[in-house]
Design a protein around this motif. Structure first.
Motif, PDB file in Angstrom:
ATOM      1  N   TRP A   1       0.839  -1.205   0.000  1.00 17.94           N
ATOM      2  CA  TRP A   1       0.000   0.000   0.000  1.00 17.94           C
ATOM      3  C   TRP A   1       0.873   1.254   0.000  1.00 17.94           C
ATOM      4  CZ3 TRP A   1      -4.587  -0.145  -1.668  1.00 17.94           C
ATOM      5  CH2 TRP A   1      -5.462  -1.175  -1.370  1.00 17.94           C
ATOM      6  N   LEU A   2       1.938   1.225   0.774  1.00 26.13           N
ATOM      7  CA  LEU A   2       2.856   2.366   0.813  1.00 26.13           C
ATOM      8  C   LEU A   2       3.561   2.538  -0.527  1.00 26.13           C
ATOM      9  CD1 LEU A   2       3.973   4.553   2.702  1.00 26.13           C
ATOM     10  CD2 LEU A   2       5.770   2.946   3.382  1.00 26.13           C
ATOM     11  N   TYR A   3       3.945   1.450  -1.132  1.00 23.62           N
ATOM     12  CA  TYR A   3       4.573   1.467  -2.458  1.00 23.62           C
ATOM     13  C   TYR A   3       3.648   2.117  -3.485  1.00 23.62           C
ATOM     14  CZ  TYR A   3       7.233  -0.470  -6.427  1.00 23.62           C
ATOM     15  OH  TYR A   3       7.982  -0.635  -7.574  1.00 23.62           O
ATOM     16  N   LEU A   4       2.395   1.718  -3.474  1.00 21.39           N
ATOM     17  CA  LEU A   4       1.411   2.255  -4.409  1.00 21.39           C
ATOM     18  C   LEU A   4       1.186   3.749  -4.180  1.00 21.39           C
ATOM     19  CD1 LEU A   4      -0.673   1.802  -6.635  1.00 21.39           C
ATOM     20  CD2 LEU A   4      -2.321   1.137  -4.863  1.00 21.39           C
ATOM     21  N   ALA A   5       1.132   4.164  -2.912  1.00 22.78           N
ATOM     22  CA  ALA A   5       0.939   5.585  -2.608  1.00 22.78           C
ATOM     23  C   ALA A   5       2.100   6.415  -3.150  1.00 22.78           C
ATOM     24  CB  ALA A   5       0.802   5.781  -1.097  1.00 22.78           C
ATOM     25  N   ALA A   6       3.328   5.909  -3.026  1.00 25.44           N
ATOM     26  CA  ALA A   6       4.488   6.627  -3.551  1.00 25.44           C
ATOM     27  C   ALA A   6       4.441   6.689  -5.073  1.00 25.44           C
ATOM     28  CB  ALA A   6       5.770   5.947  -3.082  1.00 25.44           C
ATOM     29  N   GLN A   7       4.056   5.614  -5.713  1.00 30.50           N
ATOM     30  CA  GLN A   7       3.939   5.596  -7.176  1.00 30.50           C
ATOM     31  C   GLN A   7       2.960   6.659  -7.672  1.00 30.50           C
ATOM     32  OE1 GLN A   7       2.914   1.586  -8.440  1.00 30.50           O
ATOM     33  NE2 GLN A   7       4.879   1.425  -9.499  1.00 30.50           N
ATOM     34  N   LEU A   8       1.787   6.694  -7.067  1.00 28.02           N
ATOM     35  CA  LEU A   8       0.755   7.640  -7.511  1.00 28.02           C
ATOM     36  C   LEU A   8       1.179   9.086  -7.261  1.00 28.02           C
ATOM     37  CD1 LEU A   8      -2.444   5.776  -6.260  1.00 28.02           C
ATOM     38  CD2 LEU A   8      -1.520   5.886  -8.590  1.00 28.02           C
ATOM     39  N   ALA A   9       1.835   9.343  -6.119  1.00 21.67           N
ATOM     40  CA  ALA A   9       2.266  10.706  -5.818  1.00 21.67           C
ATOM     41  C   ALA A   9       3.303  11.186  -6.822  1.00 21.67           C
ATOM     42  CB  ALA A   9       2.826  10.764  -4.396  1.00 21.67           C
ATOM     43  N   VAL A  10       4.237  10.319  -7.193  1.00 25.60           N
ATOM     44  CA  VAL A  10       5.267  10.700  -8.169  1.00 25.60           C
ATOM     45  C   VAL A  10       4.653  10.911  -9.546  1.00 25.60           C
ATOM     46  CG1 VAL A  10       7.330   9.885  -9.370  1.00 25.60           C
ATOM     47  CG2 VAL A  10       7.137   9.601  -6.911  1.00 25.60           C
ATOM     48  N   ARG A  11       3.715  10.055  -9.918  1.00 23.54           N
ATOM     49  CA  ARG A  11       3.045  10.211 -11.214  1.00 23.54           C
ATOM     50  C   ARG A  11       2.319  11.556 -11.299  1.00 23.54           C
ATOM     51  NH1 ARG A  11       2.092   6.161 -14.829  1.00 23.54           N
ATOM     52  NH2 ARG A  11       2.993   4.140 -14.337  1.00 23.54           N
ATOM     53  N   ASP A  12       1.621  11.914 -10.247  1.00 22.09           N
ATOM     54  CA  ASP A  12       0.894  13.182 -10.249  1.00 22.09           C
ATOM     55  C   ASP A  12       1.846  14.374 -10.321  1.00 22.09           C
ATOM     56  OD1 ASP A  12      -1.448  11.801 -10.137  1.00 22.09           O
ATOM     57  OD2 ASP A  12      -1.768  12.072  -7.981  1.00 22.09           O
ATOM     58  N   PHE A  13       2.971  14.274  -9.608  1.00 17.22           N
ATOM     59  CA  PHE A  13       3.940  15.374  -9.627  1.00 17.22           C
ATOM     60  C   PHE A  13       4.548  15.563 -11.010  1.00 17.22           C
ATOM     61  CE2 PHE A  13       8.454  16.577  -9.400  1.00 17.22           C
ATOM     62  CZ  PHE A  13       8.320  17.872  -8.942  1.00 17.22           C
ATOM     63  N   ILE A  14       5.028  14.486 -11.616  1.00 22.55           N
ATOM     64  CA  ILE A  14       5.671  14.588 -12.926  1.00 22.55           C
ATOM     65  C   ILE A  14       4.651  14.954 -13.996  1.00 22.55           C
ATOM     66  CG2 ILE A  14       6.891  13.269 -14.708  1.00 22.55           C
ATOM     67  CD1 ILE A  14       8.275  11.718 -12.532  1.00 22.55           C
ATOM     68  N   GLY A  15       3.434  14.416 -13.875  1.00 19.45           N
ATOM     69  CA  GLY A  15       2.411  14.720 -14.863  1.00 19.45           C
ATOM     70  C   GLY A  15       1.946  16.164 -14.840  1.00 19.45           C
ATOM     71  N   GLY A  16       2.294  16.902 -13.795  1.00 16.09           N
ATOM     72  CA  GLY A  16       1.864  18.295 -13.689  1.00 16.09           C
ATOM     73  C   GLY A  16       2.894  19.310 -14.114  1.00 16.09           C
TER      74      GLY A  16
ATOM     75  N   ALA B   1      10.546  16.517  -3.317  1.00 12.32           N
ATOM     76  CA  ALA B   1      10.179  15.919  -2.022  1.00 12.32           C
ATOM     77  C   ALA B   1       9.180  16.774  -1.266  1.00 12.32           C
ATOM     78  CB  ALA B   1      11.433  15.697  -1.179  1.00 12.32           C
ATOM     79  N   GLU B   2       9.271  18.105  -1.423  1.00 14.52           N
ATOM     80  CA  GLU B   2       8.359  18.992  -0.709  1.00 14.52           C
ATOM     81  C   GLU B   2       6.910  18.813  -1.170  1.00 14.52           C
ATOM     82  OE1 GLU B   2       9.799  22.902  -1.298  1.00 14.52           O
ATOM     83  OE2 GLU B   2      11.764  22.516  -0.395  1.00 14.52           O
ATOM     84  N   VAL B   3       6.744  18.356  -2.417  1.00 18.54           N
ATOM     85  CA  VAL B   3       5.403  18.160  -2.965  1.00 18.54           C
ATOM     86  C   VAL B   3       4.917  16.731  -2.749  1.00 18.54           C
ATOM     87  CG1 VAL B   3       4.006  18.293  -5.069  1.00 18.54           C
ATOM     88  CG2 VAL B   3       5.867  19.931  -4.697  1.00 18.54           C
ATOM     89  N   VAL B   4       5.816  15.774  -2.955  1.00 23.53           N
ATOM     90  CA  VAL B   4       5.429  14.360  -2.922  1.00 23.53           C
ATOM     91  C   VAL B   4       5.298  13.832  -1.492  1.00 23.53           C
ATOM     92  CG1 VAL B   4       6.111  12.042  -3.630  1.00 23.53           C
ATOM     93  CG2 VAL B   4       6.502  13.984  -5.170  1.00 23.53           C
ATOM     94  N   THR B   5       6.213  14.228  -0.606  1.00 21.69           N
ATOM     95  CA  THR B   5       6.242  13.665   0.747  1.00 21.69           C
ATOM     96  C   THR B   5       4.925  13.828   1.513  1.00 21.69           C
ATOM     97  OG1 THR B   5       8.643  13.962   0.899  1.00 21.69           O
ATOM     98  CG2 THR B   5       7.437  13.721   2.961  1.00 21.69           C
TER      99      THR B   5
END
Length: 228
Positions: free
Chosen positions: A92-107, A121-125
């Motif tokens: 679950w933690l792995y998936l949360a990190a994946q989605l957060a990084v995808r949203d950051f790069i996609g923006g 890190a300030e946005v994703v963490t």
């Protein structure tokens, strides 16, 4: 009966048939193996490496990015109960990190990603931290480690950097030339209409070059004679 020895940094969640779920602390414990399920949880800080995944930037360019999540378990019971037969709490933690990084790069665009990579890190963490709290863990930081761009795009970025450096060098040369011309103009204005200052400048030039200068010196009869 089975036995388990827990260290100071370990906790165990014990599921016994007909009994409430218990959290066992450090020490030696006995339990019925056939009727119980025991899950040992490590409370020490840990690293979760999220493998590189291909993500599209806001301008449609595909990049590969990997992250490292620094976390530790704070609530063993919630951590164990967050998992099921198919997905564990770590997943679950792995998936949360994946989605957060995808949203950051996609923006952001590919160029902006290079500029904002260090502050990712300030946005994703915070997003991953919120997800971790729900499953009994705390996230210290999510570090964006490797970002790989396509080969053609890397060459383009390299050419842009070279062009910027050449432009800066040209600007510095132009500033130096302007400063030199300004200094020469000031010197010319100072020498204009001041013969004594011109002669002094000539003497200083002779001292630097070990040369000879000829000055016109007036004689008592009103004529001038050369003097070295």
């Amino acid at each position: 009966m089975a036995r388990v020895d827990l260290q100071e940094f370990q906790r165990a969640v014990l599921h016994s048939s007909g009994l409430p779920v218990r959290v066992l602390g450090p020490g030696r414990h006995r339990f019925r193996r056939r009727r119980s399920v025991l899950a040992v949880v490590d409370l020490r800080p840990a690293l979760l490496k999220v493998a590189g995944q291909e993500v599209l930037t806001a301008d449609g360019l595909g990049v590969r990015a990997s992250v490292v999540v620094r976390y530790s378990v704070t609530d063993p019971l919630r951590w164990v109960l967050a998992g099921d037969s198919e997905t564990s709490a770590v997943q679950w933690l792995y998936l949360a990190a994946q989605l957060a990084v995808r949203d950051f790069i996609g923006g952001v665009s590919a160029e902006d990603l290079l500029a904002t990579r260090s502050s990712a890190a300030e946005v994703v963490t915070p997003r991953v931290r919120d997800a971790a709290e729900r499953i009994g863990a705390v996230v210290e930081a999510v570090d964006l480690r490797d970002v790989s761009f396509p080969g053609d795009l890397r060459r383009t970025f390299a050419l842009v950097v070279v062009a910027r450096q050449e432009a800066l060098a040209s600007l510095e040369r132009a500033r130096g030339e302007v400063a030199t011309l300004r200094s020469l103009a000031n010197a010319a204005r100072a020498l204009e209409g001041n013969p004594a200052l011109r002669e002094l400048r000539s003497v200083l030039a002779v001292e630097r070059t070990s040369g000879t200068v000829v000055l016109n010196v007036a004689t008592p009869e009103g004529t001038s004679a050369p003097s070295a």
